[in-house]
Enzyme design. Structure first.
Site, PDB file in Angstrom:
ATOM      1  N   GLU A  83       0.801  -1.439   0.014  1.00 17.02           N
ATOM      2  CA  GLU A  83       0.106   0.136   0.078  1.00 17.02           C
ATOM      3  C   GLU A  83       0.664   1.142   0.081  1.00 17.02           C
ATOM      4  O   GLU A  83       0.546   2.370  -0.610  1.00 17.02           O
ATOM      5  CB  GLU A  83      -1.023   0.225   1.093  1.00 17.02           C
ATOM      6  CG  GLU A  83      -1.540   1.260   1.369  1.00 17.02           C
ATOM      7  CD  GLU A  83      -2.696   1.619   0.289  1.00 17.02           C
ATOM      8  OE1 GLU A  83      -3.228   2.772   0.412  1.00 17.02           O
ATOM      9  OE2 GLU A  83      -3.011   0.872  -0.638  1.00 17.02           O
ATOM     10  N   HIS A  86       2.436   1.991  -3.393  1.00 12.57           N
ATOM     11  CA  HIS A  86       1.333   2.533  -4.296  1.00 12.57           C
ATOM     12  C   HIS A  86       1.123   3.994  -3.924  1.00 12.57           C
ATOM     13  O   HIS A  86       1.307   4.996  -4.838  1.00 12.57           O
ATOM     14  CB  HIS A  86       0.372   1.805  -4.090  1.00 12.57           C
ATOM     15  CG  HIS A  86      -0.960   2.362  -4.870  1.00 12.57           C
ATOM     16  ND1 HIS A  86      -2.176   2.407  -4.528  1.00 12.57           N
ATOM     17  CD2 HIS A  86      -0.947   2.796  -6.045  1.00 12.57           C
ATOM     18  CE1 HIS A  86      -2.936   3.083  -5.536  1.00 12.57           C
ATOM     19  NE2 HIS A  86      -2.435   3.314  -6.566  1.00 12.57           N
ATOM     20  N   HIS A 148     -11.588   5.618  -8.636  1.00 15.00           N
ATOM     21  CA  HIS A 148     -10.270   5.935  -8.715  1.00 15.00           C
ATOM     22  C   HIS A 148      -9.503   5.216  -9.706  1.00 15.00           C
ATOM     23  O   HIS A 148      -8.616   5.820 -10.349  1.00 15.00           O
ATOM     24  CB  HIS A 148      -9.948   5.025  -7.425  1.00 15.00           C
ATOM     25  CG  HIS A 148      -8.456   5.651  -6.849  1.00 15.00           C
ATOM     26  ND1 HIS A 148      -7.928   6.799  -7.104  1.00 15.00           N
ATOM     27  CD2 HIS A 148      -7.529   4.756  -6.406  1.00 15.00           C
ATOM     28  CE1 HIS A 148      -6.779   6.915  -6.537  1.00 15.00           C
ATOM     29  NE2 HIS A 148      -6.519   5.673  -6.105  1.00 15.00           N
ATOM     30  N   HIS A 259     -20.452  -7.337 -17.611  1.00 13.31           N
ATOM     31  CA  HIS A 259     -18.868  -7.224 -18.251  1.00 13.31           C
ATOM     32  C   HIS A 259     -18.859  -7.802 -19.643  1.00 13.31           C
ATOM     33  O   HIS A 259     -18.367  -7.259 -20.703  1.00 13.31           O
ATOM     34  CB  HIS A 259     -17.942  -7.371 -17.256  1.00 13.31           C
ATOM     35  CG  HIS A 259     -16.570  -6.944 -17.478  1.00 13.31           C
ATOM     36  ND1 HIS A 259     -16.305  -5.651 -18.202  1.00 13.31           N
ATOM     37  CD2 HIS A 259     -15.495  -7.642 -17.806  1.00 13.31           C
ATOM     38  CE1 HIS A 259     -15.006  -5.682 -18.283  1.00 13.31           C
ATOM     39  NE2 HIS A 259     -14.429  -6.651 -17.895  1.00 13.31           N
ATOM     40  N   HIS A 317      -4.048  -8.516 -17.972  1.00 17.06           N
ATOM     41  CA  HIS A 317      -5.552  -7.689 -18.505  1.00 17.06           C
ATOM     42  C   HIS A 317      -5.768  -6.365 -18.075  1.00 17.06           C
ATOM     43  O   HIS A 317      -6.317  -5.802 -19.122  1.00 17.06           O
ATOM     44  CB  HIS A 317      -6.770  -8.634 -17.697  1.00 17.06           C
ATOM     45  CG  HIS A 317      -8.028  -8.522 -18.167  1.00 17.06           C
ATOM     46  ND1 HIS A 317      -8.356  -8.672 -19.779  1.00 17.06           N
ATOM     47  CD2 HIS A 317      -9.268  -8.392 -17.824  1.00 17.06           C
ATOM     48  CE1 HIS A 317      -9.617  -8.344 -20.001  1.00 17.06           C
ATOM     49  NE2 HIS A 317     -10.104  -8.236 -18.939  1.00 17.06           N
TER      50      HIS A 317
END
Length: 354
Positions: A83, A86, A148, A259, A317
């Site tokens: 975290e 990031h 986000h 999706h 992906h």
């Protein structure tokens, strides 16, 4: 005369710096998006229970200090560091945006200089910082997580657009020449891509990636039981936190199937776009790239389902989604920059009657 020459050399050097920084921004933003997805996939989004620090520190503390700060959130060192990495790279991206703004401030009044894009980039990166904070404080609420992700892609596109505008400015084009407007087919392709990206974020934030087992069927059925109202209920409560999601199986299946349907519609429109404008040699490489990346994305999506969403494949992906966004954006740019010839005008009229 020497002063004029010196100013011209300084302006050229500054423009070269801006071109380099904006291009670095494109690649760096792509990396930051992937780091964010990695953080998500290893369940490290709440690795630090507070923001912007981690247990009140700018670096991950030891277990004793973490316990003293947040006794209800035991420290998991690996997730906390993921975290914080990031956050570090996202902060570095913000500094890059500020550097671009400062470096270009002296050129902001010159005709054709994309100062507005630079300011928009700063605004969006600040909003991204806010969404990063809300991701933690609202405990991975899917709406915030999805926004986000879309915000990160918006930053990516603004970096790309800034770089292209800077290249145009460096070539002496002040932007006075009228550009071609987007046709309804272009607009539909962009709208469906945005929708599909949002659906992808919604799948991820609701942990619906493997809600359907098997392909092309879902859990052995072409149209399984689905709860669309709950799957796309945008005001659901968060609860203690949203780690691993809170939706029941039928709601997650609806998200997953949504999706898949979105991917099918997007593919059909991208193919139509390629067929429609394939005669334009300037667009052909980009349209071919868009279709090729889409096919690759389709294969990666199917493989993710069949192989139960391995980390490396899920990251690929996401990288494919980033590549598709960039390639379609470049196709749009070259469409708008091209000068319409008689053949293009004639074909546009023919398609208008279809």
């Amino acid at each position: 005369m020497q002063d004029i020459s010196t100013r011209g050399h300084q302006g050229s050097s500054r423009l070269g710096l801006l071109l380099s920084l904006s291009l670095v921004g494109v690649f760096f933003t792509s990396a930051v998006i992937l780091v964010g997805v990695w953080t998500r996939l290893v369940d490290a989004g709440l690795g630090c229970p507070d923001w912007p620090g981690c247990y009140g520190r700018l670096v991950v503390p030891d277990a004793e200090r973490a316990m003293a700060h947040s006794p209800d959130a035991p420290l998991e060192v690996f997730k906390a560091w993921v975290e914080m990495i990031h956050r570090y790279v996202a902060s570095a991206l913000g500094l890059l945006v500020i550097a671009l703004l400062v470096a270009g401030a002296g050129l902001r009044k010159r005709q054709g200089y994309p100062w507005g894009v630079s300011v928009a980039l700063l605004v969006v990166i600040l909003l991204q910082g806010a969404f990063g904070a809300f991701t933690v404080t609202l405990k991975l609420w899917p709406q915030v997580v999805t926004m986000h992700l879309l915000g990160g892609l918006a930053v990516l596109l603004l970096f790309l657009w800034l770089h292209l505008r800077l290249r145009r400015y460096a070539a002496g084009d002040t932007g006075e020449r009228p550009r071609r407007r987007l046709t309804p087919l272009w607009g539909l392709a962009l709208l469906l891509l945005l929708l599909q990206l949002a659906l992808g974020g919604w799948v991820s934030s609701n942990y619906a990636g493997i809600a359907c087992q098997g392909f092309p069927t879902c859990n052995g059925q072409w149209w399984p039981e689905m709860d669309w109202s709950e799957g796309f209920h945008l005001t659901q409560t968060v609860g203690p936190n949203y780690l691993h999601g809170q939706l029941h199986a039928d709601a997650r299946v609806a998200i997953h199937q949504g999706h898949r349907i979105g991917a099918l519609l997007l593919g059909l429109v991208l193919l139509a776009l390629a067929v429609r404008y394939w005669h334009e040699s300037r667009l052909r490489p980009w349209l071919g790239g868009v279709v090729g990346i889409y096919v690759l994305q389709l294969g990666l999506g199917i493989a993710n389902v069949l192989l139960w969403l391995p980390l490396w494949l899920a990251l690929l992906h996401t990288a494919g989604a980033v590549a598709l966004v960039l390639c379609l954006a470049l196709a749009v740019w070259h469409w708008r920059e091209a000068v319409e010839d008689e053949t293009t005008i004639r074909k546009d009229k023919e398609w208008a009657h279809v």
